[in-house]
Scaffold this motif. Structure first.
Motif, PDB file in Angstrom:
ATOM      1  N   CYS A 126      46.090 -50.170   8.028  1.00 51.65           N
ATOM      2  CA  CYS A 126      47.472 -49.974   8.806  1.00 51.65           C
ATOM      3  C   CYS A 126      48.110 -48.610   8.368  1.00 51.65           C
ATOM      4  N   TRP A 127      47.951 -47.614   9.112  1.00 51.82           N
ATOM      5  CA  TRP A 127      48.268 -46.366   8.708  1.00 51.82           C
ATOM      6  C   TRP A 127      49.762 -46.157   9.275  1.00 51.82           C
ATOM      7  N   SER A 128      50.468 -46.776   9.825  1.00 49.81           N
ATOM      8  CA  SER A 128      51.823 -46.804  10.471  1.00 49.81           C
ATOM      9  C   SER A 128      52.518 -48.143  10.740  1.00 49.81           C
ATOM     10  N   ASP A 129      53.559 -48.368  10.374  1.00 48.38           N
ATOM     11  CA  ASP A 129      54.220 -49.529  10.831  1.00 48.38           C
ATOM     12  C   ASP A 129      54.313 -49.389  12.480  1.00 48.38           C
ATOM     13  N   GLN A 130      54.326 -48.351  13.096  1.00 48.05           N
ATOM     14  CA  GLN A 130      54.489 -48.709  14.750  1.00 48.05           C
ATOM     15  C   GLN A 130      53.331 -48.824  15.244  1.00 48.05           C
ATOM     16  N   THR A 131      52.111 -49.015  14.658  1.00 44.60           N
ATOM     17  CA  THR A 131      50.930 -49.340  15.501  1.00 44.60           C
ATOM     18  C   THR A 131      50.822 -50.528  15.965  1.00 44.60           C
ATOM     19  N   GLY A 132      51.652 -51.635  15.395  1.00 44.29           N
ATOM     20  CA  GLY A 132      51.384 -52.834  15.818  1.00 44.29           C
ATOM     21  C   GLY A 132      50.775 -53.578  14.993  1.00 44.29           C
ATOM     22  N   CYS A 133      49.795 -53.122  13.815  1.00 41.14           N
ATOM     23  CA  CYS A 133      48.803 -53.662  12.778  1.00 41.14           C
ATOM     24  C   CYS A 133      49.816 -54.124  11.660  1.00 41.14           C
ATOM     25  N   HIS A 134      49.619 -55.239  11.481  1.00 43.52           N
ATOM     26  CA  HIS A 134      50.489 -56.107  10.535  1.00 43.52           C
ATOM     27  C   HIS A 134      49.823 -55.913   9.152  1.00 43.52           C
ATOM     28  N   PRO A 135      50.824 -55.637   7.883  1.00 47.78           N
ATOM     29  CA  PRO A 135      49.991 -55.559   6.608  1.00 47.78           C
ATOM     30  C   PRO A 135      49.316 -56.518   6.457  1.00 47.78           C
ATOM     31  N   ALA A 136      49.237 -57.913   6.914  1.00 47.71           N
ATOM     32  CA  ALA A 136      48.366 -59.020   6.580  1.00 47.71           C
ATOM     33  C   ALA A 136      47.056 -58.497   6.839  1.00 47.71           C
ATOM     34  N   VAL A 137      46.845 -57.655   7.883  1.00 50.80           N
ATOM     35  CA  VAL A 137      45.549 -57.350   8.147  1.00 50.80           C
ATOM     36  C   VAL A 137      44.786 -56.659   6.980  1.00 50.80           C
ATOM     37  N   ASP A 138      45.705 -55.722   6.301  1.00 53.81           N
ATOM     38  CA  ASP A 138      45.048 -55.147   5.175  1.00 53.81           C
ATOM     39  C   ASP A 138      44.674 -56.161   4.139  1.00 53.81           C
ATOM     40  N   ARG A 139      45.852 -56.978   3.701  1.00 51.90           N
ATOM     41  CA  ARG A 139      45.297 -58.037   2.825  1.00 51.90           C
ATOM     42  C   ARG A 139      44.280 -58.900   3.332  1.00 51.90           C
ATOM     43  N   ALA A 140      43.937 -59.216   4.153  1.00 42.71           N
ATOM     44  CA  ALA A 140      42.646 -60.037   4.683  1.00 42.71           C
ATOM     45  C   ALA A 140      41.722 -59.327   4.504  1.00 42.71           C
ATOM     46  N   PHE A 141      41.536 -58.024   4.770  1.00 46.57           N
ATOM     47  CA  PHE A 141      40.523 -57.031   4.819  1.00 46.57           C
ATOM     48  C   PHE A 141      39.915 -56.795   3.107  1.00 46.57           C
ATOM     49  N   GLU A 142      41.023 -56.822   2.326  1.00 46.75           N
ATOM     50  CA  GLU A 142      40.794 -56.468   0.875  1.00 46.75           C
ATOM     51  C   GLU A 142      40.132 -57.733   0.302  1.00 46.75           C
ATOM     52  N   ALA A 143      40.704 -58.959   0.804  1.00 47.02           N
ATOM     53  CA  ALA A 143      40.091 -60.372   0.300  1.00 47.02           C
ATOM     54  C   ALA A 143      38.627 -60.513   0.692  1.00 47.02           C
ATOM     55  N   VAL A 144      38.525 -60.260   2.000  1.00 45.48           N
ATOM     56  CA  VAL A 144      37.126 -60.541   2.483  1.00 45.48           C
ATOM     57  C   VAL A 144      36.128 -59.677   1.868  1.00 45.48           C
ATOM     58  N   MET A 145      36.484 -58.414   1.798  1.00 45.03           N
ATOM     59  CA  MET A 145      35.469 -57.364   0.998  1.00 45.03           C
ATOM     60  C   MET A 145      35.295 -57.584  -0.384  1.00 45.03           C
ATOM     61  N   ALA A 146      36.423 -58.180  -1.047  1.00 45.86           N
ATOM     62  CA  ALA A 146      35.940 -58.658  -2.378  1.00 45.86           C
ATOM     63  C   ALA A 146      35.225 -59.720  -2.375  1.00 45.86           C
ATOM     64  N   MET A 147      35.339 -60.554  -1.938  1.00 45.87           N
ATOM     65  CA  MET A 147      34.322 -61.911  -1.775  1.00 45.87           C
ATOM     66  C   MET A 147      33.162 -61.350  -1.413  1.00 45.87           C
ATOM     67  N   SER A 148      32.827 -60.365  -0.413  1.00 48.85           N
ATOM     68  CA  SER A 148      31.583 -60.087  -0.231  1.00 48.85           C
ATOM     69  C   SER A 148      30.749 -59.129  -1.264  1.00 48.85           C
ATOM     70  N   ILE A 149      31.593 -58.294  -2.027  1.00 51.96           N
ATOM     71  CA  ILE A 149      31.108 -57.754  -3.375  1.00 51.96           C
ATOM     72  C   ILE A 149      30.770 -58.647  -4.334  1.00 51.96           C
ATOM     73  N   ILE A 150      31.489 -59.720  -4.510  1.00 49.74           N
ATOM     74  CA  ILE A 150      30.879 -60.544  -5.462  1.00 49.74           C
ATOM     75  C   ILE A 150      29.643 -61.291  -5.003  1.00 49.74           C
ATOM     76  N   ALA A 151      29.587 -61.670  -3.794  1.00 49.41           N
ATOM     77  CA  ALA A 151      28.368 -62.271  -3.346  1.00 49.41           C
ATOM     78  C   ALA A 151      27.196 -61.303  -3.362  1.00 49.41           C
ATOM     79  N   ASN A 152      27.385 -59.985  -3.181  1.00 50.06           N
ATOM     80  CA  ASN A 152      26.384 -59.192  -3.166  1.00 50.06           C
ATOM     81  C   ASN A 152      25.942 -58.968  -4.638  1.00 50.06           C
TER      82      ASN A 152
END
Length: 382
Positions: free
Chosen positions: A216-242
Motif C-alpha cells: 500500500c504505497w499511500s494512505d489515500q489509496t484506500g488500501c489498509h495496512p492490514a493488507v500488507d501484513r496479511a501478504f507478509e504472513a501468507v508469503m512467509a508460510m509459502s516460503i516455509i512450505a516451499n
C-alpha cells in the motif's frame, strides 16, 4: 638352403601352434544373467524339497562328510551357502516379519486395515456395536452429514477413508519393478519442484511486498495496512512450505534410491512422508494464489477497472485448472477420489460432487477399480 628352411620354419611354426590350439581350447565364459538366475532357482528348489540324491552321495571314504567334531554326515557341504528355508518343525518359530511381503497381504485380508478399506472391503463391525444412546445419536448426525457431503445413500456402503493417503495406495499395489522406479521418480518430482519453485515464490514476494515493489504505497489509496501484513504472513508460510517440501522430498528421494529395490513394502511404508509432501505442495498452491490476490489488491487499489480485470483473469485461470483437474480425478482415479477428505474434495475438486448422478458414477467406477487393483496385488505377490 638350410638357412632358408630354418627361416621359413621360424615364421610358420608359431602360426601353426596358435591355429592348432584354437581348435582345442575353449575360451572360459561366464554364464549369462538368465543362466545364473536359473541355477540359483534350482538350488533353492533342491534345498526346499529335500533332494533325495543328497541323502545317498558320499563325500569321503567313510561314507559321509566329517564335521568339526569328527562325526560323518551325508550333508552336502554346499548347503551352508544356499538360501535358508523354513522347515515344517520350525514353522511355529518363524519371526513375524519373515517374509516382509506378507505385511501388505495381511493388510489386504484384514478388513479393518486402511488398505482393505481403500479397496472397499465390507467392514460393518463398527455399525454392529452398541455404544449407548448418546454415541448412537452422534453417529447418526455424522452419517447424515456424510451422506449430505458425499451422496452416500445405502446403509451398507463403505464410508470413504477421508485421507489424502489414497493418492499413494494404488502405487503400493503395483509390481515390484514398477513401484521401485516410480517412488524414486515421485520423490524426485517433489524435490525438484520444491527447489525450483522457490525462486518463483521469492519473485512473488518481492513483487507484492511493501519492502520490495508492492504494498500500500499511500494512505489515500484506500488500501489498509492490514493488507500488507496479511501478504507478509501468507508469503512467509509459502516460503516455509516451499523450502521444507524440497527438504523432506530430498530425504525421501535418497532413501528410496537406497532401499526401494530391496524393501518389498517400501511405498506402503513411506505413505506418511508422501502425504506430508503432498500437503506441502497443496499449501504452496493455495498460499501462492492468496499472495497474488493480496498483491493485486494492494497494487491496483483504488484503480477498480484494472483490479477487476486482473482478478477476473486470476479467477479464470485458477477455476479452469481446478475444473480440469477435478474431471481427471473423478473419471480416471475414481477410487482415490472417493476416499479423499470431504474438505479436500469440496475445496479443490467440487464439480463432480454437485450432482447425485455424478456421485453415483464415481462410486461405481471406484468399485471396478478396487476389484482390479486387488486382483493385481494378489497376482503379483502369490
Amino acid at each position: 638352403e638350410q638357412q632358408h628352411f630354418l627361416s621359413t620354419l621360424s615364421t610358420t611354426f608359431p602360426f601353426f601352434i596358435c591355429s592348432s590350439a584354437s581348435k582345442w581350447m575353449v575360451s572360459p565364459t561366464m554364464p549369462s544373467s538368465t543362466g545364473r538366475h536359473a541355477l540359483r532357482k534350482n538350488l533353492r528348489d533342491a534345498s526346499h524339497h529335500g533332494d533325495l540324491a543328497r541323502r545317498h552321495v558320499t563325500f569321503d571314504e567313510n561314507g559321509g562328510n566329517a564335521n568339526e567334531n569328527g562325526i560323518h554326515t551325508n550333508e552336502d557341504p554346499r548347503s551352508q551357502f544356499a538360501r535358508g528355508h523354513i522347515s515344517d518343525e520350525d514353522e511355529d518359530k518363524k519371526p513375524p516379519n519373515l517374509p516382509r511381503r506378507c505385511s501388505l497381504l495381511n493388510d489386504l485380508t484384514n478388513s479393518n486395515s486402511e488398505l482393505a478399506r481403500f479397496l472397499l472391503a465390507n467392514n460393518m463391525n463398527e455399525e454392529d456395536e452398541d455404544h449407548g444412546l448418546l454415541f448412537d445419536g452422534l453417529k447418526s448426525v455424522r452419517n447424515l452429514a456424510t451422506r449430505f457431503l458425499t451422496g452416500e445413500d445405502g446403509v451398507n456402503e463403505v464410508r470413504p477413508l477421508g485421507t489424502n493417503k489414497a493418492w499413494f495406495y494404488s502405487l503400493a499395489l503395483e509390481p515390484m519393478e514398477v513401484r521401485r522406479e516410480r517412488i524414486i521418480m515421485l520423490s524426485e518430482a517433489y524435490a525438484i519442484f520444491g527447489a525450483l519453485f522457490l525462486g518463483g515464490t521469492w519473485v512473488l514476494y518481492e513483487w507484492g511486498s511493501s519492502f520490495g515493489y508492492g504494498g500500500c504505497w499511500s494512505d489515500q489509496t484506500g488500501c489498509h495496512p492490514a493488507v500488507d501484513r496479511a501478504f507478509e504472513a501468507v508469503m512467509a508460510m509459502s516460503i516455509i512450505a516451499n523450502i521444507f517440501l524440497a527438504m523432506f522430498a530430498s530425504f525421501l528421494w535418497l532413501m528410496s534410491i537406497l532401499f526401494s529395490g530391496s524393501h518389498q513394502n517400501w511405498v506402503y511404508g513411506v505413505r506418511n512422508l508422501l502425504l506430508l509432501c503432498h500437503l506441502l505442495i497443496t499449501a504452496v498452491l493455495v498460499l501462492s494464489t492468496a499472495g497474488i490476490a493480496l498483491g493485486l489488491y494492494a497494487k491496483f487499489t483504488p484503480n477498480w477497472p484494472e483490479l477487476a480485470v486482473t482478478f477476473s483473469f486470476l479467477a479464470t485461470v485458477v477455476g479452469y485448472g481446478i475444473w480440469a483437474t477435478a474431471n481427471i480425478a473423478a473419471e480416471e482415479i475414481s477410487l482415490e477420489y472417493y476416499h479423499f477428505p470431504n474438505w479436500f474434495k469440496w475445496a479443490f475438486f467440487p464439480f463432480p460432487m454437485l450432482q447425485k448422478g455424478g456421485r453415483k458414477k464415481i462410486r461405481d467406477a471406484a468399485e471396478r477399480r478396487a476389484k482390479e487393483l486387488k486382483k493385481r496385488a494378489y497376482q503379483e505377490r502369490t
